[in-house]
Design a protein around this motif. Structure first.
Motif, mmCIF file in Angstrom:
data_model
loop_
_atom_site.group_PDB
_atom_site.id
_atom_site.type_symbol
_atom_site.label_atom_id
_atom_site.label_comp_id
_atom_site.label_asym_id
_atom_site.label_seq_id
_atom_site.Cartn_x
_atom_site.Cartn_y
_atom_site.Cartn_z
ATOM 1 N N GLY A 35 35.116 -18.661 45.644
ATOM 2 C CA GLY A 35 33.952 -18.797 46.511
ATOM 3 C C GLY A 35 33.709 -17.552 47.346
ATOM 4 N N ALA A 36 34.783 -17.003 47.941
ATOM 5 C CA ALA A 36 34.639 -15.799 48.757
ATOM 6 C C ALA A 36 34.157 -14.624 47.911
ATOM 7 C CB ALA A 36 35.971 -15.462 49.431
ATOM 8 N N TRP A 37 34.732 -14.469 46.723
ATOM 9 C CA TRP A 37 34.315 -13.394 45.823
ATOM 10 C C TRP A 37 32.833 -13.554 45.458
ATOM 11 C CZ3 TRP A 37 38.072 -10.567 42.273
ATOM 12 C CH2 TRP A 37 37.402 -9.589 41.522
ATOM 13 N N SER A 38 32.447 -14.761 45.070
ATOM 14 C CA SER A 38 31.079 -15.002 44.598
ATOM 15 C C SER A 38 30.057 -14.767 45.709
ATOM 16 C CB SER A 38 30.960 -16.433 44.069
ATOM 17 O OG SER A 38 31.859 -16.649 42.995
ATOM 18 N N ILE A 39 30.339 -15.273 46.896
ATOM 19 C CA ILE A 39 29.399 -15.099 48.010
ATOM 20 C C ILE A 39 29.244 -13.623 48.344
ATOM 21 C CG2 ILE A 39 29.060 -15.513 50.475
ATOM 22 C CD1 ILE A 39 30.410 -18.264 50.028
ATOM 23 N N ALA A 40 30.361 -12.903 48.381
ATOM 24 C CA ALA A 40 30.287 -11.473 48.676
ATOM 25 C C ALA A 40 29.465 -10.729 47.635
ATOM 26 C CB ALA A 40 31.695 -10.878 48.762
ATOM 27 N N GLU A 41 29.684 -11.038 46.372
ATOM 28 C CA GLU A 41 28.963 -10.345 45.301
ATOM 29 C C GLU A 41 27.463 -10.655 45.340
ATOM 30 O OE1 GLU A 41 30.207 -8.062 42.925
ATOM 31 O OE2 GLU A 41 31.751 -8.109 44.491
ATOM 32 N N VAL A 42 27.104 -11.892 45.677
ATOM 33 C CA VAL A 42 25.686 -12.247 45.794
ATOM 34 C C VAL A 42 25.039 -11.484 46.942
ATOM 35 C CG1 VAL A 42 24.096 -14.119 46.411
ATOM 36 C CG2 VAL A 42 25.893 -14.515 44.714
ATOM 37 N N LEU A 43 25.736 -11.410 48.054
ATOM 38 C CA LEU A 43 25.178 -10.747 49.238
ATOM 39 C C LEU A 43 24.991 -9.247 49.007
ATOM 40 C CD1 LEU A 43 27.138 -12.542 52.101
ATOM 41 C CD2 LEU A 43 24.737 -12.828 51.499
ATOM 42 N N ALA A 72 27.493 -4.765 52.188
ATOM 43 C CA ALA A 72 28.766 -4.346 51.608
ATOM 44 C C ALA A 72 29.585 -3.557 52.612
ATOM 45 C CB ALA A 72 28.522 -3.513 50.349
ATOM 46 N N LEU A 73 28.924 -2.692 53.349
ATOM 47 C CA LEU A 73 29.613 -1.888 54.347
ATOM 48 C C LEU A 73 30.209 -2.780 55.437
ATOM 49 C CD1 LEU A 73 30.376 0.822 55.546
ATOM 50 C CD2 LEU A 73 28.110 0.952 56.590
ATOM 51 N N TYR A 74 29.432 -3.760 55.896
ATOM 52 C CA TYR A 74 29.941 -4.641 56.938
ATOM 53 C C TYR A 74 31.109 -5.483 56.421
ATOM 54 C CZ TYR A 74 30.458 -8.225 60.424
ATOM 55 O OH TYR A 74 31.001 -9.071 61.361
ATOM 56 N N LEU A 75 30.991 -6.012 55.203
ATOM 57 C CA LEU A 75 32.067 -6.822 54.639
ATOM 58 C C LEU A 75 33.337 -5.999 54.464
ATOM 59 C CD1 LEU A 75 30.174 -8.937 51.942
ATOM 60 C CD2 LEU A 75 31.051 -9.717 54.159
ATOM 61 N N ALA A 76 33.182 -4.742 54.060
ATOM 62 C CA ALA A 76 34.345 -3.872 53.900
ATOM 63 C C ALA A 76 34.981 -3.567 55.256
ATOM 64 C CB ALA A 76 33.936 -2.589 53.195
ATOM 65 N N TYR A 77 34.159 -3.232 56.223
ATOM 66 C CA TYR A 77 34.637 -2.921 57.572
ATOM 67 C C TYR A 77 35.335 -4.133 58.196
ATOM 68 C CZ TYR A 77 33.901 -2.452 62.682
ATOM 69 O OH TYR A 77 34.034 -2.454 64.045
ATOM 70 N N ALA A 78 34.728 -5.305 58.065
ATOM 71 C CA ALA A 78 35.294 -6.512 58.672
ATOM 72 C C ALA A 78 36.598 -6.942 58.009
ATOM 73 C CB ALA A 78 34.280 -7.657 58.601
ATOM 74 N N GLY A 79 36.833 -6.474 56.782
ATOM 75 C CA GLY A 79 38.042 -6.864 56.062
ATOM 76 C C GLY A 79 39.246 -5.997 56.347
ATOM 77 N N LEU A 80 39.074 -4.916 57.109
ATOM 78 C CA LEU A 80 40.171 -4.007 57.430
ATOM 79 C C LEU A 80 40.594 -4.215 58.880
ATOM 80 C CD1 LEU A 80 38.763 -0.771 55.747
ATOM 81 C CD2 LEU A 80 40.254 -2.512 54.738
#
Length: 316
Positions: free
Chosen positions: A66-74, A85-93
């Motif tokens: 689910g997490a993978w799919s939602i991220a890829e759709v966004l 993508a930038l925000y998701l990458a930043y928030a994951g570190l």
């Protein structure tokens, strides 16, 4: 051009933002949504009487995919997908936040605010910190900083640079699940088993890369490289976790400070394996050097991932 941006620019800018600003706590954070979802899942599973071990495996699959799919759709949304993508990458570190929080604990201890240091440390660890003396606080802080270098930064960056934001957040979903459920208590020993096993598998390679990044960074800084190189692997294998001991053991030997020993979790005393030179405590300068060491090692391996593993995204 867009693939180059996702492979190189997004992780590079995310790492810089993490270093400068730490965790974006004031913004909607994916980890909070995952945590809320896991709470709802657990409540529903217990309410309907599901087998908890089976429910744990269902959660790993459901939340990981689910997490993978939602991220890829966004990130596929036209025009704004790159910003997402930038925000998701930043928030994951989480290296910037780890360094900031560790420095706060060290500062409170250095200013003899023992109660404040205990409270600040309790935000970083699951063990009981209420009775720790200054030596215990420093040892605990050294353990959590070195272990979380992998969990909070190296492993997420590893999956980001190979699989993009979707891969990062699939890993983070499992890691969050392990953080919430991965305890051998009566409540979680069955439900959290799948998350713990999956997290062990996903973190296996990053943990070892983290250890070697620390070792090489310690060598460049003139720390106890020779003994650390010879002895860290033997110590790493003493831990129950197949991964946690690797960065911890390297850091312990590089800094000549003991990790492990007695700790209290959920009211129960536990004797953890001794890592590093037995009986050697941590002082103020050692802690500050370790925090800087972990930050430097994280950034070094981050750039290696971006330059090296980023090409894999282009290849596929």
């Amino acid at each position: 051009m867009e693939s180059i941006v996702f492979a190189f620019v997004v992780p590079a800018v995310a790492m810089i933002l993490d270093s400068l600003f730490g965790d974006p706590q004031s913004l909607p954070h994916p980890v909070r949504f995952i945590g809320q979802g896991l709470d709802l899942f657990e409540g529903s599973a217990r309410k309907v009487g599901l087998n908890m071990r089976a429910a744990g495996w269902v959660a790993v699959i459901l939340f990981g995919i689910g997490a993978w799919s939602i991220a890829e759709v966004l990130v596929a949304i036209p025009y704004v997908g790159i910003l997402i993508a930038l925000y998701l990458a930043y928030a994951g570190l989480a290296l910037g936040c780890l360094v900031k929080d560790a420095r706060r604990v060290a500062f409170l201890l250095d200013t003899e605010d023992l109660a404040g240091a205990r409270e600040a440390l309790s935000m970083l660890v699951s063990r009981d910190t209420s009775k720790l003396d200054p030596a215990g606080i420093r040892r605990t802080l050294a353990e959590t900083v070195s272990e979380n270098l992998n969990d909070g930064f190296v492993a997420p960056m590893f999956y980001l640079t190979i699989f993009g934001p979707g891969g990062l957040w699939a890993y983070k979903a499992v890691s969050t699940m392990d953080s919430m459920w991965g305890y051998r208590t009566e409540r979680y020993k069955d439900l959290g088993r799948a998350a713990a096993k999956t997290d062990d598998l996903l973190a296996f390679i990053p943990a070892r890369l983290t250890a070697w990044a620390l070792l090489l960074t310690g060598w460049k800084r003139g720390l106890n490289y020779g003994e650390a190189k010879v002895r860290f692997e033997e110590d790493a294998r003493k831990m129950e976790s197949p991964n946690a001991g690797w960065p911890m053991a390297v850091a312990a030997w590089l800094m000549n400070g003991q990790m492990g020993g007695r700790a209290v979790y959920f009211g129960e005393k536990k004797e953890k394996p001794i890592l590093g030179p037995k009986g050697r405590g941590w002082d103020r300068d050692m802690i500050r050097t370790l925090i800087f060491l972990c930050k430097s090692a994280g950034h070094r391996i981050g750039w290696v991932f971006i330059i090296g593993l980023g090409w894999l995204q282009l290849a596929f």
